[in-house]
Motif scaffolding. Structure first.
Motif, PDB file in Angstrom:
ATOM      1  N   ALA B 162     -10.082  -0.785 -15.834  1.00 16.50           N
ATOM      2  CA  ALA B 162      -8.687  -0.331 -15.773  1.00 16.50           C
ATOM      3  C   ALA B 162      -8.372   0.624 -16.917  1.00 16.50           C
ATOM      4  CB  ALA B 162      -7.736  -1.526 -15.805  1.00 16.50           C
ATOM      5  N   VAL B 190      -2.109   6.305  -3.210  1.00 14.96           N
ATOM      6  CA  VAL B 190      -2.993   5.144  -3.366  1.00 14.96           C
ATOM      7  C   VAL B 190      -3.069   4.405  -2.034  1.00 14.96           C
ATOM      8  CG1 VAL B 190      -3.427   3.006  -4.626  1.00 14.96           C
ATOM      9  CG2 VAL B 190      -2.285   4.902  -5.785  1.00 14.96           C
ATOM     10  N   PRO B 191      -4.270   4.214  -1.489  1.00 12.17           N
ATOM     11  CA  PRO B 191      -4.381   3.448  -0.245  1.00 12.17           C
ATOM     12  C   PRO B 191      -3.897   2.016  -0.436  1.00 12.17           C
ATOM     13  CG  PRO B 191      -6.438   4.586  -0.733  1.00 12.17           C
ATOM     14  CD  PRO B 191      -5.569   4.710  -1.944  1.00 12.17           C
ATOM     15  N   VAL B 192      -3.387   1.433   0.620  1.00 14.45           N
ATOM     16  CA  VAL B 192      -2.871   0.063   0.551  1.00 14.45           C
ATOM     17  C   VAL B 192      -3.973  -0.905   0.124  1.00 14.45           C
ATOM     18  CG1 VAL B 192      -1.725  -1.739   1.885  1.00 14.45           C
ATOM     19  CG2 VAL B 192      -1.252   0.653   2.379  1.00 14.45           C
ATOM     20  N   SER B 193      -5.213  -0.579   0.465  1.00 16.58           N
ATOM     21  CA  SER B 193      -6.316  -1.496   0.174  1.00 16.58           C
ATOM     22  C   SER B 193      -6.786  -1.427  -1.277  1.00 16.58           C
ATOM     23  CB  SER B 193      -7.499  -1.164   1.094  1.00 16.58           C
ATOM     24  OG  SER B 193      -7.967   0.150   0.823  1.00 16.58           O
ATOM     25  N   ALA B 194      -6.185  -0.550  -2.082  1.00 15.98           N
ATOM     26  CA  ALA B 194      -6.717  -0.322  -3.440  1.00 15.98           C
ATOM     27  C   ALA B 194      -6.558  -1.543  -4.339  1.00 15.98           C
ATOM     28  CB  ALA B 194      -5.995   0.862  -4.076  1.00 15.98           C
ATOM     29  N   HIS B 195      -7.391  -1.597  -5.366  1.00 13.74           N
ATOM     30  CA  HIS B 195      -7.217  -2.593  -6.417  1.00 13.74           C
ATOM     31  C   HIS B 195      -5.825  -2.426  -7.043  1.00 13.74           C
ATOM     32  CE1 HIS B 195     -11.695  -1.967  -6.467  1.00 13.74           C
ATOM     33  NE2 HIS B 195     -11.611  -3.266  -6.333  1.00 13.74           N
ATOM     34  N   GLY B 196      -5.217  -3.540  -7.455  1.00 16.41           N
ATOM     35  CA  GLY B 196      -3.898  -3.490  -8.079  1.00 16.41           C
ATOM     36  C   GLY B 196      -3.863  -2.683  -9.349  1.00 16.41           C
ATOM     37  N   THR B 197      -5.022  -2.534  -9.968  1.00 16.24           N
ATOM     38  CA  THR B 197      -5.064  -1.728 -11.189  1.00 16.24           C
ATOM     39  C   THR B 197      -4.691  -0.275 -10.909  1.00 16.24           C
ATOM     40  OG1 THR B 197      -7.425  -1.470 -10.805  1.00 16.24           O
ATOM     41  CG2 THR B 197      -6.755  -3.142 -12.402  1.00 16.24           C
ATOM     42  N   PRO B 199      -2.419   1.281  -8.693  1.00 18.08           N
ATOM     43  CA  PRO B 199      -0.979   1.559  -8.809  1.00 18.08           C
ATOM     44  C   PRO B 199      -0.426   1.247 -10.202  1.00 18.08           C
ATOM     45  CG  PRO B 199      -1.404  -0.257  -7.263  1.00 18.08           C
ATOM     46  CD  PRO B 199      -2.712   0.374  -7.566  1.00 18.08           C
ATOM     47  N   ALA B 200      -0.925   0.181 -10.851  1.00 15.23           N
ATOM     48  CA  ALA B 200      -0.431  -0.164 -12.186  1.00 15.23           C
ATOM     49  C   ALA B 200      -0.761   0.941 -13.182  1.00 15.23           C
ATOM     50  CB  ALA B 200      -1.025  -1.493 -12.648  1.00 15.23           C
ATOM     51  N   THR B 201      -1.963   1.501 -13.080  1.00 18.21           N
ATOM     52  CA  THR B 201      -2.360   2.586 -13.973  1.00 18.21           C
ATOM     53  C   THR B 201      -1.478   3.809 -13.762  1.00 18.21           C
ATOM     54  OG1 THR B 201      -4.645   1.838 -14.012  1.00 18.21           O
ATOM     55  CG2 THR B 201      -4.256   4.147 -14.558  1.00 18.21           C
TER      56      THR B 201
END
Lengths: 449, 518
Positions: B162, B190-197, B199-201
């Motif tokens: 991250a 950001v694709p819906v399937s992406a790691h939560g990191t 969108p947070a980044t």
């Protein structure tokens, strides 16, 4: 390849099971665009035996000068301490070293219990109510503290006092600027390194103690000043052993304490991996970054531990998370907590006393060299000296004589001409009277020989 | 192929209550107290050399309160932590099939090399001429990373995946600033399937996140990207292979569409283990990608860290890499530690961490790379993909597959097969614990209901996979046969039965409090 268990017969059988011909593994990569599949990367070496790898890396390692092989006085955010053999053995236990983040708590109680113990120790050391289960390192934890103060106060400006380690200051500036708010940096004059003002736009005052010059000071007045303006006081500590000697940041009014934990249980490692400590007042717990381990009970009523308040985190909250962090420094935290368990309160206090005594002896010895002055009146195990020649040249000449004599201030503050002749010097429990004598003699020779 | 004998699971009577003992211990399962309950502030397990008493120069700031730190003797310390360790599952205990996490064998050669005093016992600020071997190692690691990814520059600073995302996206932001477009381009796809990191980044860099849906086959189409693109878009963050275990077949067209629109492609490198040595992200149009050294190159995860997340950058972004970085100066290697010292053309976006990155992890990763060689790394990727496909093929008839075809190094199932059984995905995972396996990743990615993402990695032998597969098959059949109690009461044989996570969050206890104070 010794790490890959399949025989060719296994591979053929498995390919048959997935319905591919026994030679065409690339059929499984059919979605890769035309021409992008590589057969070879000719500029990279081929597989090597364990012996061959050891030979190459050992020779590279031999080109470096380890701290334990010479009289060694560099500090400035990373410290040369002794780590008991027991600590390294514990962190090499397979069940700790090769485990993942404890997402299945029923089979991760070993990790979760030591993280809970770690949090308890960090809260006690810093004089705060809650601590998280570790961060990447002290500098990134400092950046996170400023972001957290911004969330808590909803204000757009952080004030960084001049005594904060310049690399930490740079991390704070980088994450703040990219996040869209302002950082106001104070002077780097050691005489003013604990001074800072807060106004109605200030989210926090960031101050380091002991500061990057090694100086210590009571922060209570600064805490009061911050609180009167509605801002938080963030205290940065780069030498965790100092917690065993100095009044805690919590007792002086800190709201958030971040520290580099490398000094306890972790080696120098050329800068990483290290371990960030992060503690705060309990009322801010929902704004904290990183992982938290909490106590609970299992279905049969037995005490157990889980990761908790994860609704703050990126895997649940995504773009609304308190931080993007999904890694802590679990194994470094284990080294820290195991070493601190071995020390206990009595041992930590004694370790701190020895560090201080050696630093006092070192300061006396260096002060006795003609034209060398110790600039730091009160300190823990690190202080700054002024010499008649540029610090970088002095350190270079000392290195030629087999002594790592500290960190030239010009390497940390290249833009401060008044610090050109200054050197930041640290002593620890590893420092011997012979090391001090050798340093003194070599410094005398470099300056006046 | 040789069929393994089917595992016949014994029928379970009513919920087995924990067998009562006087101590609460159960043979080798010891109830280990907290150090605060067994240690004392007077005890220490460390002997010190004596030093002469000297004056104190602490400026009157002596700590005079009780800290409250328990100490244990050395044998007690050893026993405490060894007992705790026995309550953990680890990769050395068995398969750790966590999708998107890549838990593979951790060779002990890497540990031995990282502990050489010439690497472990050097200070980040000692004179550069006394650390030339370390700087040479970082240079060699950089060369491997650039060759494997086909990229232009690398930053070794980031301390985790991250953190690497932050680094790569910060370089993109700096490039946009240099183009004078930072204010205009504030959206990250950001694709819906992406790691939560992801969108947070993006959010921590002041970007707004715009979600991109995947198609019915689980991958992102060029049309979906084009529809989301506009003059306000800074970049797209795309994981490839994605978190459904599928290679994004249109990645080149997606990269071209982004570049034509003046945006950049950030690749999340978390799943690089599937393609290392076979596909170079630079050849596909990536502008930045982090590499989780702990995943692809096997530095130990250590219960959550430390990680290391170097970032490779395309030519367009190379100039913006943060300080510090390496520079060759004649025969010597040097560190550029300050932005003002950057060579012509370089415009570092700042600094990410105090020192030069995770050196201890660099040594481990390079030892792993050298052991495999480029040929072995390619073989490892192939075996990882083969293993996932084998698991897919052998479980497809009892679990449910949300997508009709394909699996790279991990395979995604959903909870369709549990419908009507009274067994949840979480229950299923907990039952696997009783069978002696760490569960797969559950409820991620979010794009399917009750996701179960299995990533065996290349470390698992066919025999080991067959045992895991038979356990999962047996459980699936038991669930369908109506044996719900086996699941809802699981785990029954772990050090703890199911833990009350709601209570942990509601009645926060984050540090030891003496019983009397409670």
């Amino acid at each position: 390849m010794r790490y890959l268990p399949h025989t060719d017969a296994d591979r053929r059988a498995m390919l048959a099971a997935v319905g591919q011909s026994d030679i065409d593994i690339d059929a499984l990569f059919a979605a890769v665009p035309e021409g992008a599949l590589r057969r070879d990367l000719p500029d990279l070496p081929r597989a090597q035996s364990e012996l061959a790898v050891e030979r190459v890396l050992s020779r590279l390692a031999a080109r470096n000068v380890p701290a334990s092989s010479v009289p060694f006085f560099a500090g400035a955010g990373a410290y040369h301490h002794h780590v008991p053999a027991t600590v390294d053995h514990i962190i090499q236990r397979s069940e700790f070293m090769t485990a993942y983040t404890p997402y299945q708590p029923e089979i991760a109680q070993g990790t979760l219990q030591y993280l809970f113990e770690f949090q308890s120790q960090v809260a006690a050391l810093t004089g705060m109510e809650v601590a998280n289960a570790s961060m990447y390192d002290g500098s990134t934890a400092a950046g996170e503290a400023v972001l957290m103060a911004h969330r808590v106060t909803r204000r757009g400006k952080a004030v960084v006092a001049g005594g904060v380690h310049p690399h930490y200051r740079a991390v704070i500036e980088t994450v703040s600027r990219l996040g869209g708010f302002e950082v106001d940096v104070r002077a780097v004059d050691p005489a003013t390194s604990f001074e800072a003002d807060a106004d109605k736009d200030t989210s926090c005052i960031v101050v380091q103690m002991p500061d990057a010059f090694g100086r210590v000071a009571d922060l209570s007045a600064l805490a009061e000043k911050a609180h009167e303006a509605g801002a938080l006081l963030v205290v940065v500590v780069t030498e965790a052993v100092s917690f065993g000697a100095l009044k805690s940041p919590g007792a002086m009014g800190a709201d958030i304490v971040v520290a580099e934990g490398q000094s306890i249980g972790n080696g120098l490692n050329f800068g990483g991996p290290y371990l960030g400590l992060f503690a705060a007042r309990k009322k801010f717990v929902r704004q904290m970054p990183g992982r938290l381990c909490g106590e609970t009970v299992d279905h049969d009523g037995r005490r157990g531990f889980v990761l908790t308040l994860s609704t703050r985190e990126q895997h649940i909250r995504r773009e609304k998370a308190t931080s993007n962090i999904c890694t802590n420094s679990g194994l470094c935290a284990l080294a820290f907590t195991a070493h601190l368990t071995l020390l206990g309160e009595a041992g930590l206090r004694k370790l701190a006393r020895i560090n201080h005594a050696n630093a006092v002896a070192l300061a006396k010895a260096l002060d006795s060299v003609d034209d060398v002055n110790v600039m730091t009146p009160a300190f823990f195990n690190e202080f700054t000296i002024r010499t008649p020649k540029p610090g970088a040249a002095v350190i270079d000449a000392l290195a030629d004589r087999g002594i790592i004599g500290g960190v030239p201030a010009s390497r940390l503050w290249p833009d401060a001409p008044t610090l050109a002749n200054a050197i930041v010097v640290a002593a620890t429990e590893t420092t011997t009277p012979d090391d001090i004598a050798a340093f003194r003699a070599a410094l005398e020779e470099v300056l006046h020989g | 192929m040789v069929e393994m004998p089917k595992v016949i699971l014994p029928a379970v009577e009513a919920a087995a209550a924990p067998a009562p003992t006087f101590t609460g211990n159960r043979a080798l399962q010891i109830e280990e107290p907290l150090i605060f309950e067994i240690g004392s502030t007077e005890t220490t397990g460390v002997d010190f050399e004596e030093v002469a008493e000297t004056e104190t120069r602490l400026g009157g700031l002596e700590r005079d309160d009780a800290i409250g730190l328990p100490g244990l003797s050395e044998p007690e310390t050893m026993r405490h932590y060894v007992r705790l360790s026995q309550k953990n599952y680890s990769i050395d205990t068995g398969i750790f099939p966590l999708g998107s996490c890549t838990m593979k064998h951790n060779p002990r050669l890497n540990e031995k090399m990282a502990r050489l005093p010439g690497f472990a016992d050097i200070h980040p600020l000692q004179p550069e001429k006394t650390v030339q071997g370390a700087l040479a190692l970082m240079t060699e690691l950089s060369r491997w990373l650039l060759e494997l990814t086909g990229m232009h520059a690398v930053s070794l600073s980031p301390k985790a995946g991250a953190h690497g995302e932050f680094c790569g996206m910060a370089a993109i932001k700096a490039a946009l600033e240099a183009r004078g477009e930072a204010d205009a381009r504030r959206v990250v796809l950001v694709p819906v399937s992406a790691h939560g990191t992801n969108p947070a980044t993006a959010a921590h860099l002041g970007f707004t996140v715009r979600a991109v849906e995947a198609g019915p086959d689980g991958t992102v189409s060029v049309d979906a990207v084009r529809a989301a693109l506009g003059p306000d878009v800074a970049a797209m963050m795309l994981t490839n292979p994605n978190t459904c275990g599928l290679f994004e077949p249109h990645i080149r067209e997606i990269a071209d569409a982004l570049h034509e629109a003046g945006a950049y492609l950030y690749c999340d490198g978390a799943n690089f283990n599937a393609i290392a040595g076979k596909v170079r992200p630079g050849d596909l149009g990536a502008d930045a990608m982090h590499i989780n050294l702990h995943k692809t190159f096997s530095t130990p995860h250590g219960g959550g860290g430390p990680g290391a997340g170097p970032v490779v950058l395309s030519e367009a972004l190379a100039a913006y890499a943060p300080v510090p970085f390496l520079r060759r100066d004649g025969d010597a290697l040097r560190l550029v530690e300050h932005e003002a010292d950057a060579p012509d053309g370089a415009a570092p976006f700042g600094r990410l961490a105090a020192f030069h990155g995770q050196m201890g992890m660099f040594v481990r990763a390079l030892a792993y790379m050298m052991s495999h060689g480029a040929d072995g790394i390619r073989q490892a990727s192939e075996d990882a993909v083969l293993n996932a496909n084998y698991v897919r093929a052998r479980l497809a008839d009892v679990l449910t597959l949300p997508f009709p075809k394909g699996a790279m190094h991990e395979v995604l199932f959903d909870d369709g097969f549990l419908k009507g059984t009274g067994v949840s995905t979480l229950d299923f995972a907990k039952a696997l614990i009783d069978e002696g396996f760490h569960p797969m990743t559950v409820y991620f990615p979010l794009v399917v209901s009750g996701a179960m993402l299995i990533e065996p990695t290349e470390s698992e032998s066919k025999q080991g996979l067959d045992q895991f597969i038979e356990a999962v098959r047996s459980l699936a059949l038991a669930a369908k046969a109506g044996d719900a109690a086996r699941f809802t009461q699981a785990p029954r044989f772990a050090p703890r039965s199911r833990l009350d996570e709601t209570r942990a969050a509601r009645e926060l206890v984050l540090s030891y409090q003496e019983k009397a104070a409670k």
